[in-house]
Design a protein around this motif. Structure first.
Motif, short mmCIF file in Angstrom:
data_model
loop_
_atom_site.label_atom_id
_atom_site.label_comp_id
_atom_site.label_asym_id
_atom_site.label_seq_id
_atom_site.Cartn_x
_atom_site.Cartn_y
_atom_site.Cartn_z
N VAL A 1 7.21 -25.13 -6.84
CA VAL A 1 7.45 -24.73 -8.23
C VAL A 1 7.93 -23.29 -8.32
CG1 VAL A 1 5.76 -26.38 -9.11
CG2 VAL A 1 5.04 -24.04 -8.57
N GLY A 2 8.08 -22.62 -7.19
CA GLY A 2 8.56 -21.24 -7.20
C GLY A 2 8.40 -20.62 -5.83
N ASP A 3 8.91 -19.39 -5.70
CA ASP A 3 8.84 -18.65 -4.44
C ASP A 3 7.95 -17.43 -4.59
OD1 ASP A 3 10.68 -20.34 -3.14
OD2 ASP A 3 12.36 -19.28 -4.06
N VAL A 4 7.14 -17.17 -3.56
CA VAL A 4 6.21 -16.04 -3.55
C VAL A 4 6.40 -15.28 -2.25
CG1 VAL A 4 3.80 -15.30 -3.68
CG2 VAL A 4 4.55 -17.34 -4.94
N VAL A 5 6.50 -13.96 -2.35
CA VAL A 5 6.65 -13.11 -1.17
C VAL A 5 5.44 -12.19 -1.07
CG1 VAL A 5 8.08 -11.38 -0.02
CG2 VAL A 5 9.16 -13.15 -1.43
N PHE A 6 4.86 -12.09 0.14
CA PHE A 6 3.72 -11.22 0.38
C PHE A 6 4.15 -10.02 1.22
CE2 PHE A 6 1.61 -15.18 -0.62
CZ PHE A 6 0.46 -14.80 -1.30
N CYS A 7 3.68 -8.83 0.85
CA CYS A 7 3.94 -7.60 1.60
C CYS A 7 2.62 -7.01 2.07
CB CYS A 7 4.66 -6.57 0.71
SG CYS A 7 6.28 -7.08 0.13
N HIS A 8 2.54 -6.67 3.33
CA HIS A 8 1.32 -6.10 3.90
C HIS A 8 1.37 -4.58 3.87
CE1 HIS A 8 2.99 -4.53 7.70
NE2 HIS A 8 3.82 -5.56 7.66
N GLY A 9 0.25 -3.97 4.26
CA GLY A 9 0.16 -2.51 4.32
C GLY A 9 -0.10 -2.02 5.73
N THR A 10 -0.71 -0.86 5.83
CA THR A 10 -0.95 -0.23 7.12
C THR A 10 -2.45 -0.07 7.36
OG1 THR A 10 -0.60 1.79 8.44
CG2 THR A 10 -0.73 2.08 6.09
N ASP B 1 -1.65 -2.28 -0.27
CA ASP B 1 -1.60 -0.99 0.41
C ASP B 1 -0.18 -0.40 0.31
OD1 ASP B 1 -3.37 0.75 2.36
OD2 ASP B 1 -1.46 0.51 3.38
N ILE B 2 0.40 0.09 1.40
CA ILE B 2 1.75 0.67 1.31
C ILE B 2 2.79 -0.40 1.00
CG2 ILE B 2 1.26 2.63 2.83
CD1 ILE B 2 2.95 1.16 4.99
N LEU C 1 -0.14 -6.16 -7.55
CA LEU C 1 -0.39 -5.04 -6.66
C LEU C 1 -1.88 -4.96 -6.34
CD1 LEU C 1 1.83 -2.51 -8.63
CD2 LEU C 1 2.43 -3.63 -6.47
N TRP C 2 -2.21 -5.01 -5.02
CA TRP C 2 -3.61 -5.00 -4.58
C TRP C 2 -3.91 -3.73 -3.78
CZ3 TRP C 2 -7.48 -8.37 -5.78
CH2 TRP C 2 -7.11 -9.55 -6.44
N ASP C 3 -4.80 -2.89 -4.30
CA ASP C 3 -5.25 -1.69 -3.59
C ASP C 3 -4.05 -0.93 -3.00
OD1 ASP C 3 -8.49 -2.02 -3.19
OD2 ASP C 3 -7.48 -3.95 -3.21
N VAL C 4 -3.09 -0.62 -3.87
CA VAL C 4 -1.81 -0.12 -3.36
C VAL C 4 -1.76 1.41 -3.27
CG1 VAL C 4 -0.52 -2.12 -4.15
CG2 VAL C 4 -0.76 -0.14 -5.67
N VAL C 5 -0.92 1.85 -2.36
CA VAL C 5 -0.59 3.27 -2.20
C VAL C 5 0.61 3.56 -3.09
CG1 VAL C 5 0.34 4.97 -0.59
CG2 VAL C 5 -1.48 3.42 0.16
N THR C 6 0.36 4.29 -4.17
CA THR C 6 1.45 4.66 -5.08
C THR C 6 1.15 5.99 -5.77
OG1 THR C 6 1.99 2.33 -5.53
CG2 THR C 6 2.88 3.96 -7.05
N LEU C 7 -0.02 6.05 -6.40
CA LEU C 7 -0.38 7.24 -7.17
C LEU C 7 -0.97 8.32 -6.27
CD1 LEU C 7 -2.02 5.56 -10.29
CD2 LEU C 7 0.36 6.29 -9.99
N GLY D 1 -13.98 -4.12 -0.35
CA GLY D 1 -13.39 -2.83 -0.04
C GLY D 1 -11.88 -2.85 -0.15
N HIS D 2 -11.23 -2.16 0.77
CA HIS D 2 -9.77 -2.03 0.72
C HIS D 2 -9.06 -3.28 1.21
CE1 HIS D 2 -6.04 0.22 0.55
NE2 HIS D 2 -5.74 -0.21 1.77
#
Length: 284
Positions: free
Chosen positions: A34-43, A109-110, A131-137, A262-263
């Protein structure tokens, strides 16, 4: 008790801007997605941290994951740029390579900075962004990050047992409670050996808070539905940033806060993360 670690399929390598990227596609061939989902990992992770959640989401949707260059099974050569600006433009190009026009993107994350940068600085369009526990601010970047940036060449020469002990403690420190031995092994293994050791300190040295400033300044111009999720006990990025980030994004919704997490929410609380993502996907 043994923890069953979910596995991803063997990676398919694609070349973007001359760099080899390990990619993974999960789908339920028994039904039309029903759609496309892309996941991005952090460090210092890889797509592996999203494996369990990704497999759950793939029951109804086509799921795409990738290891950023410098991480996981992607190219790690020292001549490959792995700073945030390079990863941002690379992700936008990867979406085009995949042929995805407006996927839902879920980032940790990043990976959050990378996904936001691809959208706000390089024109990538999303149906939604979680956005989950992301590095931005600001502020971000621990004292350990600063120490490695200043003395990366020294850390790269640590005896292997000391290096692995340091990496293990660093990774364990991301979680609110004890990580299983199986997860600790999986998350640490990629940084073992001479090449892994060099790569670990190189990726830290490549991350600079000033590289997220252009993204943070443009948060109000995000062009898709957004959501924010966070571990209430994140020891790396305090949960207060979840509320700040939600206020700066269009829609100004309330963040999803997971208690006793946690993170590493996708690893620590995969069922609750999946539930939040499924609810959000259905709504958007």
């Amino acid at each position: 008790m043994t923890t069953q670690i979910p596995h991803l399929p063997d990676p398919v390598h694609v070349t973007v801007d001359g760099t080899s990227i390990a990619t993974y596609v999960l789908e339920n061939r028994g039904r039309a997605p029903v759609g496309d989902v892309v996941f991005c990992h952090g460090t210092p992770w890889s797509a592996q941290v999203w494996a369990e959640v990704g497999r759950a989401v793939s029951g109804r949707r086509r799921v795409f994951l990738w290891d950023m260059p410098g991480y996981g099974h992607s190219q790690r050569d020292t001549d490959v740029r792995i700073d945030l600006p390079a990863q941002m433009s690379r992700f936008a190009a990867l979406l085009t390579t995949w042929g995805l026009a407006r996927p839902h993107v879920i980032a940790h994350d990043i990976g959050g900075a990378v996904a936001l940068g691809a959208h706000l600085l390089h024109g990538a369009e999303y149906a939604g962004l979680f956005l989950w526990d992301v590095v931005t601010l600001h502020p971000w970047g621990s004292a350990f990050f600063e120490l490695v940036r200043a003395h990366g060449d020294v850390f790269a020469q640590l005896p292997a047992p000391l290096h692995l002990a340091l990496v293990g403690e660093y990774i364990a420190g991301a979680a609110h409670s004890h990580l299983s031995d199986e997860w600790s092994s999986v998350l640490t293994r990629t940084w073992s050996g001479p090449s892994g050791q060099r790569s670990f300190y190189r990726q830290i040295a490549s991350l600079h808070p000033e590289d997220t400033r252009p993204v943070a300044e443009r948060l109000h111009t995000v062009r898709c539905a957004t959501a924010v999720g966070w571990g209430a006990d994140d020891p790396w990025i305090p949960v207060e940033q979840a509320h700040r980030l939600s206020e700066l994004l269009p829609g100004r919704g309330s963040p999803v806060i997971l208690d006793d997490t946690g993170h590493l929410a996708p690893v620590e609380s995969p069922a609750r993360v999946t539930s939040a993502i499924d609810e959000w996907l259905d709504a958007t």
